[in-house]
Each structure stands twice: as C-alpha cells, then as structure tokens.
Design a protein around this motif. Structure first.
Motif, PDB file in Angstrom:
ATOM      1  N   TYR A  27       8.378  81.913 -78.828  1.00 16.68           N
ATOM      2  CA  TYR A  27       9.206  82.973 -79.384  1.00 16.68           C
ATOM      3  C   TYR A  27      10.516  83.183 -78.637  1.00 16.68           C
ATOM      4  O   TYR A  27      11.348  83.974 -79.045  1.00 16.68           O
ATOM      5  N   GLY A  28      10.665  82.493 -77.492  1.00 22.78           N
ATOM      6  CA  GLY A  28      11.877  82.673 -76.702  1.00 22.78           C
ATOM      7  C   GLY A  28      11.758  83.842 -75.751  1.00 22.78           C
ATOM      8  O   GLY A  28      10.782  84.588 -75.751  1.00 22.78           O
ATOM      9  N   ALA A  29      12.770  84.018 -74.902  1.00 20.87           N
ATOM     10  CA  ALA A  29      12.729  85.082 -73.893  1.00 20.87           C
ATOM     11  C   ALA A  29      12.751  86.458 -74.521  1.00 20.87           C
ATOM     12  O   ALA A  29      12.194  87.406 -74.012  1.00 20.87           O
ATOM     13  N   ARG A  33      11.731  91.450 -82.643  1.00 23.01           N
ATOM     14  CA  ARG A  33      10.947  92.679 -82.619  1.00 23.01           C
ATOM     15  C   ARG A  33      11.335  93.510 -83.826  1.00 23.01           C
ATOM     16  O   ARG A  33      12.509  93.725 -84.077  1.00 23.01           O
ATOM     17  N   ILE A  34      10.340  93.991 -84.544  1.00 18.31           N
ATOM     18  CA  ILE A  34      10.580  94.830 -85.702  1.00 18.31           C
ATOM     19  C   ILE A  34       9.933  96.174 -85.441  1.00 18.31           C
ATOM     20  O   ILE A  34       8.745  96.247 -85.149  1.00 18.31           O
ATOM     21  N   ARG A  35      10.695  97.224 -85.519  1.00 21.28           N
ATOM     22  CA  ARG A  35      10.153  98.558 -85.294  1.00 21.28           C
ATOM     23  C   ARG A  35       9.357  98.992 -86.529  1.00 21.28           C
ATOM     24  O   ARG A  35       9.885  99.095 -87.614  1.00 21.28           O
ATOM     25  N   ARG A  36       8.072  99.248 -86.303  1.00 21.99           N
ATOM     26  CA  ARG A  36       7.236  99.712 -87.394  1.00 21.99           C
ATOM     27  C   ARG A  36       7.482 101.199 -87.626  1.00 21.99           C
ATOM     28  O   ARG A  36       7.399 102.000 -86.709  1.00 21.99           O
ATOM     29  N   ARG A  37       7.770 101.572 -88.854  1.00 16.88           N
ATOM     30  CA  ARG A  37       8.019 102.961 -89.176  1.00 16.88           C
ATOM     31  C   ARG A  37       6.735 103.625 -89.635  1.00 16.88           C
ATOM     32  O   ARG A  37       5.909 103.015 -90.300  1.00 16.88           O
ATOM     33  N   MET A 266       7.451  99.890 -75.788  1.00 16.34           N
ATOM     34  CA  MET A 266       8.247  98.996 -76.629  1.00 16.34           C
ATOM     35  C   MET A 266       9.026  98.062 -75.706  1.00 16.34           C
ATOM     36  O   MET A 266       9.796  98.526 -74.854  1.00 16.34           O
ATOM     37  N   ARG A 267       8.859  96.768 -75.879  1.00 16.95           N
ATOM     38  CA  ARG A 267       9.507  95.824 -74.965  1.00 16.95           C
ATOM     39  C   ARG A 267      11.024  95.842 -75.097  1.00 16.95           C
ATOM     40  O   ARG A 267      11.741  95.472 -74.168  1.00 16.95           O
ATOM     41  N   GLY A 268      11.516  96.288 -76.254  1.00 18.54           N
ATOM     42  CA  GLY A 268      12.959  96.341 -76.433  1.00 18.54           C
ATOM     43  C   GLY A 268      13.570  97.652 -76.000  1.00 18.54           C
ATOM     44  O   GLY A 268      14.782  97.843 -76.096  1.00 18.54           O
ATOM     45  N   ASP A 269      12.750  98.571 -75.504  1.00 15.05           N
ATOM     46  CA  ASP A 269      13.251  99.882 -75.078  1.00 15.05           C
ATOM     47  C   ASP A 269      14.174  99.732 -73.877  1.00 15.05           C
ATOM     48  O   ASP A 269      13.949  98.881 -73.008  1.00 15.05           O
ATOM     49  N   SER A 270      15.193 100.573 -73.814  1.00 18.05           N
ATOM     50  CA  SER A 270      16.181 100.484 -72.732  1.00 18.05           C
ATOM     51  C   SER A 270      15.550 100.638 -71.353  1.00 18.05           C
ATOM     52  O   SER A 270      16.008 100.039 -70.378  1.00 18.05           O
ATOM     53  N   THR A 271      14.472 101.433 -71.248  1.00 13.62           N
ATOM     54  CA  THR A 271      13.856 101.676 -69.942  1.00 13.62           C
ATOM     55  C   THR A 271      13.196 100.428 -69.362  1.00 13.62           C
ATOM     56  O   THR A 271      12.901 100.390 -68.165  1.00 13.62           O
ATOM     57  N   GLN A 272      12.974  99.405 -70.196  1.00 16.00           N
ATOM     58  CA  GLN A 272      12.359  98.179 -69.684  1.00 16.00           C
ATOM     59  C   GLN A 272      13.326  97.399 -68.783  1.00 16.00           C
ATOM     60  O   GLN A 272      12.915  96.482 -68.068  1.00 16.00           O
ATOM     61  N   LYS A 273      14.601  97.769 -68.814  1.00 17.28           N
ATOM     62  CA  LYS A 273      15.560  97.175 -67.873  1.00 17.28           C
ATOM     63  C   LYS A 273      15.211  97.556 -66.435  1.00 17.28           C
ATOM     64  O   LYS A 273      15.650  96.908 -65.485  1.00 17.28           O
ATOM     65  N   LEU A 274      14.453  98.629 -66.293  1.00 17.60           N
ATOM     66  CA  LEU A 274      14.106  99.156 -64.971  1.00 17.60           C
ATOM     67  C   LEU A 274      12.779  98.605 -64.447  1.00 17.60           C
ATOM     68  O   LEU A 274      12.318  99.012 -63.383  1.00 17.60           O
ATOM     69  N   ASP A 307       5.749  93.910 -81.822  1.00 16.77           N
ATOM     70  CA  ASP A 307       6.173  92.700 -81.117  1.00 16.77           C
ATOM     71  C   ASP A 307       5.083  91.637 -81.203  1.00 16.77           C
ATOM     72  O   ASP A 307       3.927  91.867 -80.842  1.00 16.77           O
ATOM     73  N   THR A 308       5.432  90.458 -81.681  1.00 18.96           N
ATOM     74  CA  THR A 308       4.465  89.388 -81.905  1.00 18.96           C
ATOM     75  C   THR A 308       3.843  88.890 -80.606  1.00 18.96           C
ATOM     76  O   THR A 308       2.634  88.642 -80.523  1.00 18.96           O
ATOM     77  N   GLU A 309       4.656  88.736 -79.589  1.00 12.53           N
ATOM     78  CA  GLU A 309       4.154  88.217 -78.312  1.00 12.53           C
ATOM     79  C   GLU A 309       3.155  89.189 -77.691  1.00 12.53           C
ATOM     80  O   GLU A 309       2.138  88.770 -77.127  1.00 12.53           O
ATOM     81  N   THR A 310       3.439  90.480 -77.808  1.00  8.43           N
ATOM     82  CA  THR A 310       2.503  91.488 -77.301  1.00  8.43           C
ATOM     83  C   THR A 310       1.168  91.384 -78.034  1.00  8.43           C
ATOM     84  O   THR A 310       0.100  91.391 -77.407  1.00  8.43           O
ATOM     85  N   ALA A 311       1.231  91.264 -79.355  1.00  5.10           N
ATOM     86  CA  ALA A 311       0.007  91.181 -80.162  1.00  5.10           C
ATOM     87  C   ALA A 311      -0.838  89.968 -79.779  1.00  5.10           C
ATOM     88  O   ALA A 311      -2.068  90.064 -79.643  1.00  5.10           O
ATOM     89  N   GLU A 312      -0.192  88.825 -79.585  1.00  6.89           N
ATOM     90  CA  GLU A 312      -0.941  87.607 -79.283  1.00  6.89           C
ATOM     91  C   GLU A 312      -1.550  87.635 -77.887  1.00  6.89           C
ATOM     92  O   GLU A 312      -2.665  87.144 -77.676  1.00  6.89           O
TER      93      GLU A 312
END
Length: 430
Positions: A27-29, A33-37, A266-274, A307-312
């Motif tokens: 899936y790459g680095a 990611r699709i946000r589920r509503r 959420m892996r795409g969340d801004s706080t994951q930079k920390l 997130d697909t990678e998280t699910a797998e």
C-alpha cells in the motif's frame, strides 16, 4: 496465550512484523485512507449539501433557507440560532465584522480576530460531528462576549478562507492550529464534550502542557483535588461521556485473563506527526511484549478508521491469537483493564479518570501523568511490573489542574472570564 510455546509465539510475532512490511510495500508508506462517515439520512446527505456549502461561504441566511429538516440540522438548531443572534447584535453595534475576503480593505478599531469553521453554522454531514458543533458554538458565544468585555472589536473569519492579518488586529484565535507565534492563541475541542483547549502553542503534543512540571500542583490542596476527583469520577462512571458515541448495547464480556487495552487512532490524523513510533509498529510491539504472559491484549479501532493496512494487521494479529479486537464502549474496556496504551489519543486522558496506568507512544497534553514509551526496551521496563507513573494523589491533582485551570468548560459561568484572561495575558506579552 494458551499452550503456545515461547518459540511459537516468537515466530508468530516475527511473521506479523514481516506481514507489516508486506503491507507497507503493497500500500506504500501512506496507503489510501477513506474516512468512514456515520450513517446519516438521505435528506441530510443529499438535500442539505447545498446548505452546508453556503454555510462554509458565510452565506448563513441562504443556508438557513435551504436547510431541510433532519436530525443533524435540528439537534443544535436552538444553539446555532442563539449564536447567530449574538453575531448580528454585535454587528449592528459595530462591534463585529464578518470578513469574507482575503484582503478586506481598510478596517477600523482594535480587534481580536476569531478564525472559526463556518461549516458548523450549517447542518452537519454526520451525526458524530454534532458534539463538536455544540462545543465550538458555545465557545464562540463565550469568546464574543469576552472580547466585547475587554473593549475590542471582533473580526470573524472562516477557517477555509483565512484573511490576511490586519494592522488593527491585536490577537488572533486560530482554530485547530499549532505552533508558537506572536499574536496567536490556538483553540480546539478537547477530549470530552464541552471542553476546549485555548493555548498559545497548540493542542495535544504541541500544547504548552508538554513541558508541565509538578510545581503548580503543590498549590492545589489535597482535599480540594480529592473532593473534585470523586465528583468527576462519578460523572464519568455514571454518564459514560466520551468524544464519540460509545457502543453500550452489547454485554461486555470480561476476558478470562488479565488484559491491557490498546486504543488506536486515525493514522492520517495530524497528531500522528508526534508519534515516537508508527501506530501499527506500536501495536506489534505491545503484542510481542505480552506474548509470553497471561495478559491479553484487547484492541479497539478508531470508530471512523477505514485504513486498509490497519484492518489487515488487526486481522493478522487476531488470527494468530496475539490480540483480541473489540467494539465495546471504551468505558467498559478501561474499567476492568490493567493499563491503557495509545499513541496520544484522548482515550488516554479519559483513562486517567479511572486511575489506570497509561502508556503513550507520542507527545500529548496529559503526558505528565503517563509513561512515555519510545522503544521496545522502554515498554518492557515500564510494564514489568505494570504500575502508575505517579502517585494517585498526584494524578488527581493533575486532573484537577487539567480540567479546571488549563481547559475551558464552555458550559460553566467562568468560561468568559477564563477566555478574557487568556486574551489579556497574550496581548500583554506582545
């Protein structure tokens, strides 16, 4: 872990780490990611789309006219109306201007600019945003009155069309931003409903609390902290309040063995930079750490994560018997666990209310009362044995400071005073 031998467990963990690398290659680095509503009615989903667009542009009257009745539109309708009345009243008195252009031209009077997400003035696209809408709208009302009390004018700007700084602007309240800058206070909804962060450095791991020392806690009387904590604990235990709606419809089956709780984000969340380590690497580390012990690892995925990678990886670790996944309420999961593990989720601060040992793998505003983990060795040392990083009294005092002094509860009478004080302090420091 059953009858699985230590060597077998080691092989399973190794396979999971290999699987992790395979997923990265696949899936790459940064996988898609699709946000589920959250589920929403057809009226709100389709008919209210134009109303949402108009609200974002600041065309609030037109947005109201096109808004069709739906749960998402009706829930906070009374509060939104109160906020709009306040805005219109201040505008008529020339105490407020809504700025829609990036270069609005000449403006008069010393002012405090509030950068606010105008989208919250309209119907929300999912029910999970209604709590945030309520908290932010209440904050805006309190902030407007605070600024008026200080004798300043207010410039109101949409966060998607942020105007340039004006010469008459003495301070800016900036939504969902971070970074210490002159003349800027950052604000954002905190971990629980009605609480807002208002900080000159930012939120989460950018917050000024990341350098918090114990000295301010010495000024808090033990009796006051303990009395407040008991009331707060009762509120949390009874109401089970949380940032996101929790699933309490299922009977919680406590694991046979002792267990630790891992709260994913959420892996795409801004706080994951920390983060000190990637969230999925954290999960693999925790699974390996407890693979040879009579301690189960229970994992809950973020309710909006697809997130697909998280699910797998969850599927791989679960099928190997290294973890158990759960969709149960975080309150049920926290109450009976031995400890809570997360990168820097608000679940960690909620777990402090239960006086549980909290292990974080990234910077956050409540890290003073947690174990900070950066390596496998750190994790092993601090979990053998599992214990609180501070005394119970110190954690109670920190919670008292965090909830009553640092954060702003927009439902309390003191909210206006606290907002005004922060603005005065920041303006005086310039």
């Amino acid at each position: 872990m059953g009858a699985t031998t230590r060597m077998q467990q080691g092989c399973i963990v190794t396979k999971c780490w290999i699987k992790r690398k395979e997923l990265k290659q696949k899936y790459g680095a940064t996988p898609m990611r699709i946000r589920r509503r959250a589920k929403t009615g057809i009226i709100n989903k389709i008919l209210n789309k134009p109303a949402r667009s108009l609200a974002k542009r600041g065309n609030l009257s037109a947005s109201d006219f096109l808004t069709a009745p739906s749960y998402e539109a009706q829930k906070n309708k009374k509060l939104i109306k109160e906020c709009r009345v306040t805005i219109n009243s201040l505008a008529k008195e020339n105490k407020l201007e809504i700025i829609k252009q990036k270069r609005p031209g000449k403006l008069s009077g010393k002012a405090v600019t509030i950068v606010f997400p105008f989208s919250f003035f309209g119907p929300q696209n999912r029910s999970s945003r209604l709590g945030e809408q309520s908290t932010l709208t209440n904050f805006l009302i309190e902030a407007l009155y605070s600024i008026e009390t200080l004798g300043y004018k207010t410039y109101l700007i949409d966060d998607r069309n942020e105007a340039e700084k004006q010469t008459t602007e003495i301070l800016r309240l900036s939504y969902h931003t971070y970074g210490k800058k002159p003349e800027v206070l950052h604000y954002k909804v905190a971990d629980l409903p009605d609480y807002v962060v208002l900080d000159n450095c930012g939120y989460s791991g950018w917050s000024s609390l990341t350098s918090f020392e114990e000295e301010p806690l010495n000024k808090i009387a033990s009796e006051d902290a303990t009395e407040w904590y008991e009331e707060f604990k009762s509120l949390i235990f009874e109401s089970k309040i949380s940032k996101y709606e929790q699933n309490d419809t299922l009977d919680f089956k406590t694991p046979t063995n002792k267990y630790v709780f891992v709260a994913l984000q959420m892996r795409g969340d801004s706080t994951q930079k920390l983060a000190n380590v990637d969230m999925l690497d954290m999960l693999s580390m925790i699974a390996e750490n407890f693979s040879d012990e009579d301690v189960e690892v229970v994992v809950k995925r973020h309710p909006l994560c697809t997130d697909t990678e998280t699910a797998e990886l969850l599927e791989s670790l679960s099928s190997s018997g290294l973890i158990t996944t759960s969709n149960q309420s975080i309150h049920s999961l926290i109450r009976s666990c031995e400890a809570v593990f997360t990168i820097n989720s608000g679940v960690g601060s909620e777990a402090l209310a239960y006086l549980k040992p909290v292990y974080v793998f990234g910077s956050c505003d409540y890290q003073f009362a947690t174990h900070m983990i950066t390596t496998k060795q750190d994790l092993y040392v601090h979990t053998h044995p599992i214990k609180l990083p501070k005394t119970e009294l110190t954690i109670k005092k920190f919670l008292y400071y965090y909830r009553n002094i640092y954060l702003i509860d927009v439902k309390k009478e003191a909210a206006q005073v606290k907002i005004a004080q922060r603005i005065k302090e920041e303006a005086a420091a310039l």
